[in-house]
Design a protein around this motif. Structure first.
Motif, PDB file in Angstrom:
ATOM      1  N   ASP A   1       0.819  -1.214   0.000  1.00 19.85           N
ATOM      2  CA  ASP A   1       0.000   0.000   0.000  1.00 19.85           C
ATOM      3  C   ASP A   1       0.848   1.257   0.000  1.00 19.85           C
ATOM      4  O   ASP A   1       0.345   2.355  -0.165  1.00 19.85           O
ATOM      5  N   PHE A   2       2.139   1.066   0.220  1.00 21.32           N
ATOM      6  CA  PHE A   2       3.011   2.225   0.419  1.00 21.32           C
ATOM      7  C   PHE A   2       3.644   2.654  -0.904  1.00 21.32           C
ATOM      8  O   PHE A   2       4.177   1.830  -1.645  1.00 21.32           O
ATOM      9  N   THR A   3       3.528   3.941  -1.212  1.00 22.32           N
ATOM     10  CA  THR A   3       4.137   4.438  -2.443  1.00 22.32           C
ATOM     11  C   THR A   3       5.500   5.032  -2.124  1.00 22.32           C
ATOM     12  O   THR A   3       5.600   6.031  -1.416  1.00 22.32           O
TER      13      THR A   3
ATOM     14  N   PRO B   1      15.741  14.221   1.503  1.00 24.68           N
ATOM     15  CA  PRO B   1      15.890  13.761   2.881  1.00 24.68           C
ATOM     16  C   PRO B   1      15.702  12.246   2.968  1.00 24.68           C
ATOM     17  O   PRO B   1      15.261  11.614   2.013  1.00 24.68           O
ATOM     18  N   SER B   2      16.012  11.681   4.115  1.00 25.33           N
ATOM     19  CA  SER B   2      15.933  10.246   4.311  1.00 25.33           C
ATOM     20  C   SER B   2      14.513   9.730   4.056  1.00 25.33           C
ATOM     21  O   SER B   2      13.546  10.348   4.475  1.00 25.33           O
ATOM     22  N   GLY B   3      14.419   8.626   3.349  1.00 20.76           N
ATOM     23  CA  GLY B   3      13.132   7.980   3.133  1.00 20.76           C
ATOM     24  C   GLY B   3      12.308   8.556   1.998  1.00 20.76           C
ATOM     25  O   GLY B   3      11.156   8.190   1.819  1.00 20.76           O
ATOM     26  N   CYS B   4      12.886   9.449   1.196  1.00 19.78           N
ATOM     27  CA  CYS B   4      12.083  10.102   0.159  1.00 19.78           C
ATOM     28  C   CYS B   4      12.016   9.271  -1.111  1.00 19.78           C
ATOM     29  O   CYS B   4      11.297   9.627  -2.034  1.00 19.78           O
ATOM     30  N   GLY B   5      12.758   8.193  -1.194  1.00 17.27           N
ATOM     31  CA  GLY B   5      12.656   7.327  -2.369  1.00 17.27           C
ATOM     32  C   GLY B   5      13.844   7.408  -3.319  1.00 17.27           C
ATOM     33  O   GLY B   5      13.773   6.925  -4.440  1.00 17.27           O
ATOM     34  N   LYS B   6      14.949   7.975  -2.872  1.00 18.14           N
ATOM     35  CA  LYS B   6      16.134   8.092  -3.743  1.00 18.14           C
ATOM     36  C   LYS B   6      16.680   6.720  -4.100  1.00 18.14           C
ATOM     37  O   LYS B   6      16.887   6.393  -5.264  1.00 18.14           O
ATOM     38  N   THR B   7      16.924   5.913  -3.055  1.00 21.93           N
ATOM     39  CA  THR B   7      17.496   4.597  -3.290  1.00 21.93           C
ATOM     40  C   THR B   7      16.574   3.768  -4.169  1.00 21.93           C
ATOM     41  O   THR B   7      17.024   3.087  -5.093  1.00 21.93           O
ATOM     42  N   THR B   8      15.279   3.849  -3.894  1.00 24.01           N
ATOM     43  CA  THR B   8      14.325   3.078  -4.681  1.00 24.01           C
ATOM     44  C   THR B   8      14.403   3.479  -6.151  1.00 24.01           C
ATOM     45  O   THR B   8      14.402   2.615  -7.042  1.00 24.01           O
ATOM     46  N   THR B   9      14.490   4.778  -6.416  1.00 27.13           N
ATOM     47  CA  THR B   9      14.609   5.247  -7.797  1.00 27.13           C
ATOM     48  C   THR B   9      15.864   4.678  -8.452  1.00 27.13           C
ATOM     49  O   THR B   9      15.832   4.149  -9.567  1.00 27.13           O
TER      50      THR B   9
HETATM   51  N1  LIG Z   1      11.520  -3.423  -0.085  1.00 26.22           N
HETATM   52  C1  LIG Z   1      10.766  -2.482   0.522  1.00 26.22           C
HETATM   53  N2  LIG Z   1       9.573  -2.816   1.068  1.00 26.22           N
HETATM   54  C2  LIG Z   1       8.804  -1.880   1.669  1.00 26.22           C
HETATM   55  N3  LIG Z   1       9.121  -0.588   1.790  1.00 26.22           N
HETATM   56  C3  LIG Z   1      10.291  -0.194   1.270  1.00 26.22           C
HETATM   57  C4  LIG Z   1      11.174  -1.115   0.617  1.00 26.22           C
HETATM   58  N4  LIG Z   1      12.254  -0.431   0.197  1.00 26.22           N
HETATM   59  C5  LIG Z   1      12.068   0.838   0.583  1.00 26.22           C
HETATM   60  N5  LIG Z   1      10.888   0.992   1.226  1.00 26.22           N
HETATM   61  C6  LIG Z   1      10.341   2.237   1.751  1.00 26.22           C
HETATM   62  O1  LIG Z   1      10.328   3.197   0.729  1.00 26.22           O
HETATM   63  C7  LIG Z   1      10.677   4.463   1.233  1.00 26.22           C
HETATM   64  C8  LIG Z   1      11.786   5.051   0.403  1.00 26.22           C
HETATM   65  O2  LIG Z   1      12.920   4.270   0.606  1.00 26.22           O
HETATM   66  P1  LIG Z   1      14.327   4.622  -0.007  1.00 26.22           P
HETATM   67  O3  LIG Z   1      15.266   3.577   0.466  1.00 26.22           O
HETATM   68  O4  LIG Z   1      14.192   4.796  -1.470  1.00 26.22           O
HETATM   69  O5  LIG Z   1      14.655   5.996   0.692  1.00 26.22           O
HETATM   70  P2  LIG Z   1      15.958   6.888   0.552  1.00 26.22           P
HETATM   71  O6  LIG Z   1      15.519   8.162  -0.047  1.00 26.22           O
HETATM   72  O7  LIG Z   1      17.017   6.151  -0.138  1.00 26.22           O
HETATM   73  O8  LIG Z   1      16.308   7.125   2.056  1.00 26.22           O
HETATM   74  P3  LIG Z   1      17.733   7.079   2.796  1.00 26.22           P
HETATM   75  O9  LIG Z   1      18.340   8.427   2.601  1.00 26.22           O
HETATM   76  O10 LIG Z   1      17.349   6.835   4.214  1.00 26.22           O
HETATM   77  O11 LIG Z   1      18.535   5.978   2.187  1.00 26.22           O
HETATM   78  C9  LIG Z   1      11.066   4.285   2.684  1.00 26.22           C
HETATM   79  O12 LIG Z   1      10.005   4.744   3.487  1.00 26.22           O
HETATM   80  C10 LIG Z   1      11.242   2.803   2.826  1.00 26.22           C
HETATM   81  O13 LIG Z   1      10.832   2.395   4.100  1.00 26.22           O
END
Ligand SMILES: Nc1ncnc2c1ncn2[C@@H]1O[C@H](COP(=O)(O)OP(=O)(O)OP(=O)(O)O)[C@@H](O)[C@H]1O
Ligand SMILES: [Mg+2]
Lengths: 364, 320
Positions: free
Chosen positions: A15-17, A37-45
């Motif tokens: 459910d989490f975007t 900032p932390s948790g904004c989705g950089k790593t995911t991108t």
């Molecule tokens: N495999 C996953 N399953 C569920 N939620 C996830 C998963 N990977 C990341 N998230 C969530 O997605 C959001 C974005 O994560 P992401 O790792 O992209 O953040 P970030 O911008 O890289 O942060 P940071 O600076 O802390 O590394 C976070 O709230 C994280 O909890």
């Protein structure tokens, strides 16, 4: 070398975007920063670009080819992990040659390539050491070596300096940038450090809460923030916001705020309601004659300049002024703002109002 | 490390700890040493009182070492008349030993074959348990499996009653399926008992390996299986080694099912060794010899894998 186009990229975990409909373009050879900032989705991108995570929807074009559903091995993109992720059971040489071995490159050629990369990174001396005992900087170099040795189309780096101590970070940052300039490879670099992003990046994408807030060169992002978030995230101290209620005509050159008139870049859209008047501390000048006044709350000496915090009717304002100019705590002083640099924001949405200054820069 | 240190134990502590460990080791070794010694005694020396515990020598406690126990363990013998013994001189040193009792060797005993069964079944089931356990543990650790927690609980629940409680159903089932007294049957049975331990142990080990390593391998151009094989497995070596030792020890020592389900073809050493007792009185040296040989494989296996056990998880190429 390659151009990467991100179109409406989206990632949901249940459910989490984590990333919401992002679009931006990374030009060939750019050193591109993903900042937020932390948790904004950089790593995911970043992981979606590399293929470690499959997007929920959207496209990733690498040199015009859609790759968003391909496995990482078929994308020819290298990834430098935040914690380096060097294979612990192999020595430095094996770590670096590992990507070449997977391609079935002949042994002599592998050896030559590894030697070349080691020379570029200055790690010839540690090639036969196990990775366990290496210092942070050397691990970083080995991780880079593993990435550059196979000459990929693009590099993804997830906070590659995050594990290093402050002093060494700066040194590594320079080394990294020099390496990039030398190889000219498209690089996407994730960081939450705005200074690092400003110093190293050709272009920056600022993300917040899974959304791309702005995308542009460091100068554009600094001078022409698209949202209040960007304005406050970048710069130290960050942009001042003077809060007020007022109205703004189309093509106006000035506006009335809290009883005084201020010049602004020519407006491109009319507005009425709660606004924020955004101005950077270095564009605030103290002048006794000015009608807009504030009380000096504190001064912070920084060598050649000082930061003066003032209490005004619209909130606190920080001014960066030469340190030989005196400002006493408790005093009431007037201030003027450089009209060419002002950005006005809609306080409800946080969006910058269009003006002569930021025309053509804003996205979304 | 001269004076006071918080992390390094003092010399006195080290001595004390060392002495304790050595004492404990000695105490646990006594029965093993006794068995090993008994294997080299004559039947009379084995039961003499006061006991004899020094190899060779004229003293009260000394005994002359002999291979009688081992010869008896590996051979079957018959008693012969004096005429026969005179007419047929001993053929070799083993024959010579048994002549003391007016016996001749007529063939090998079943011990060798039983021992081989133990090796096949023990190592076979260990390999299968660890192999399946590793794959299952990797899947549970890395992939989103529907109802993963329930499945894991289910796997564990197979250990919630003593296996022997289902001995009768298994006995009947094996008879139906033709698995009674077969190597395959015993391997499957021991694997079934061990697999839950293997999955759980290995899952916790694999959980401890950061996924970045595999992701790095994927990026480096390897398939998921190659990443598993070349990056995860070497790092799970510690877990695999300890799991293998646990599985082998169980399968190697298992007695109850072996008695129940095997009689001839696939009988393992544990149910066989006690049967030596019945052959011509209490032949303690032969039993001791059998036990000594029986203990060796697990010991050697453990020593071989010790490197992996002791190495522990001292990675550190991923900084957390
Ligand atoms: N495999 C996953 N399953 C569920 N939620 C996830 C998963 N990977 C990341 N998230 C969530 O997605 C959001 C974005 O994560 P992401 O790792 O992209 O953040 P970030 O911008 O890289 O942060 P940071 O600076 O802390 O590394 C976070 O709230 C994280 O909890
Ligand atoms: Mg991150």
């Amino acid at each position: 070398m390659a151009q990467i186009v991100i179109k409406n990229l989206k990632k949901e975990f249940g459910d989490f975007t984590a990333v919401r409909e992002s679009s931006f373009t990374i030009e060939d050879g750019e050193f591109f920063m993903l900042l937020g900032p932390s948790g904004c989705g950089k790593t995911t991108t970043l992981r979606m670009i590399a293929g470690l995570e499959l997007p929920t929807s959207g496209e990733i074009l690498l040199d015009g080819e859609e790759i968003s559903q391909r496995p990482p091995s078929q994308r020819d993109i290298a990834f430098v992990f935040q914690m380096f992720a060097l294979y612990p059971h192999m020595n430095v040489r094996k770590n670096i040659s590992y990507p070449l071995v997977s391609q079935g490159m002949p042994r002599a050629q592998v050896k030559a390539k590894v030697a070349e990369v080691a020379q570029i990174l200055g790690i010839e001396g540690i090639l036969d050491r196990p990775v366990g005992g290496l210092s942070g900087g050397d691990r970083q170099r080995v991780a880079l070596g593993r990435a550059i040795v196979r000459e990929p189309k693009a590099f993804m780096m997830d906070e590659p300096l995050g594990a290093l101590d402050a002093e060494f970070r700066e040194h590594m940052a320079e080394e990294l940038r020099a390496l990039h300039d030398r190889m000219g490879a498209t690089t996407v670099y994730v960081t939450h450090d705005q200074l690092e992003a400003m110093q190293m990046g050709d272009k920056i994408v600022v993300m917040n809460n899974a959304v791309v807030e702005q995308f542009g060169t460091p100068q554009e992002i600094y001078d022409k923030p698209a949202t209040m978030f960007v304005a406050s995230f970048i710069g130290s101290p960050c942009m001042n916001f003077v809060n007020f209620n007022g109205q703004l005509g189309l093509n106006a050159h000035e506006l009335e705020m809290l009883g005084s008139r201020f010049g602004v870049p020519q407006t491109r859209e009319p507005f009425e309601g709660e606004m924020a008047f955004g101005v950077r501390p270095e564009h605030v000048t103290l002048s006794d004659a000015a009608p807009f006044r504030g009380e000096v709350l504190a001064t912070e000496y920084l060598g050649t300049t000082q930061i003066v915090t003032l209490k005004t009717a619209g909130g606190e304002v920080k001014a960066r002024i030469p340190s030989n100019q005196t400002a006493k705590t408790g005093e009431s002083v007037g201030m003027t703002f450089d009209p060419k640099t002002v950005t006005l924001f809609d306080r409800q949405t946080g969006r910058a109002l269009k003006s002569e200054l930021n025309e053509g820069v804003l996205h979304g | 490390m001269s004076s006071f240190s918080v992390t390094e134990p003092s010399n006195r502590t080290k001595w004390f700890a060392g002495t304790l460990v050595i004492l404990y080791a000695l105490i646990t070794m006594i029965p093993l040493v006794w068995i090993a010694l008994t294997g080299f005694k004559s039947p009379a020396d084995a039961i003499s009182y006061p006991p004899k515990y020094i190899i060779g020598g004229e003293s009260e406690a000394g005994f002359e070492p002999t291979l009688e126990g081992y010869v008896n363990l590996f051979t079957t013998r018959t008693r012969q008349t004096q005429e026969f013994l005179h007419a047929n001189p001993p053929e070799n040193w083993a024959d010579e030993i048994v002549r003391q009792y007016d016996m001749v060797i007529v063939g090998p005993s079943k011990f060798g074959q039983r021992f081989l069964n133990s090796v096949i079944i023990g190592f076979g089931s260990t390999f299968l348990s660890v192999f399946l356990g590793t794959l299952a543990a990797y899947a549970f650790s890395r992939f989103k499996i529907p109802l993963a927690d329930d499945l894991l609980f289910f796997i564990l629940s197979t250990r919630m009653m003593p296996p022997i409680a289902v001995a009768i159903p298994i006995f009947l089932m094996y008879r139906q399926l033709g698995l009674s007294d077969t190597h395959l049957g015993m391997i499957l049975l021991y694997t079934g008992v061990n697999i839950s331990l293997a999955v759980w142990l290995l899952k916790s080990f694999i959980d401890g390996i950061p996924t970045e390593y595999e992701e790095a391998a994927l990026i480096d151009g390897y398939t998921r299986f190659q990443a598993f094989y070349k990056v995860v497995l070497p790092q799970a070596a510690t877990g695999i080694a300890s799991t293998a030792i646990f599985c082998l020890i169980f399968a190697w020592n298992e007695y109850a099912f072996a008695v129940l389900l095997t009689t001839a073809n696939a009988q393992t050493a544990p149910p066989f060794i006690p049967t030596i007792i019945g052959v011509g009185g209490l032949d303690w040296p032969a039993i001791a010899a059998g036990v000594t040989i029986f203990l060796l494989p697990v010991m050697i296996f453990t020593i071989l894998l010790r490197k992996h056990l002791l190495r522990g998880i001292t990675f550190g190429a991923v900084r957390k």
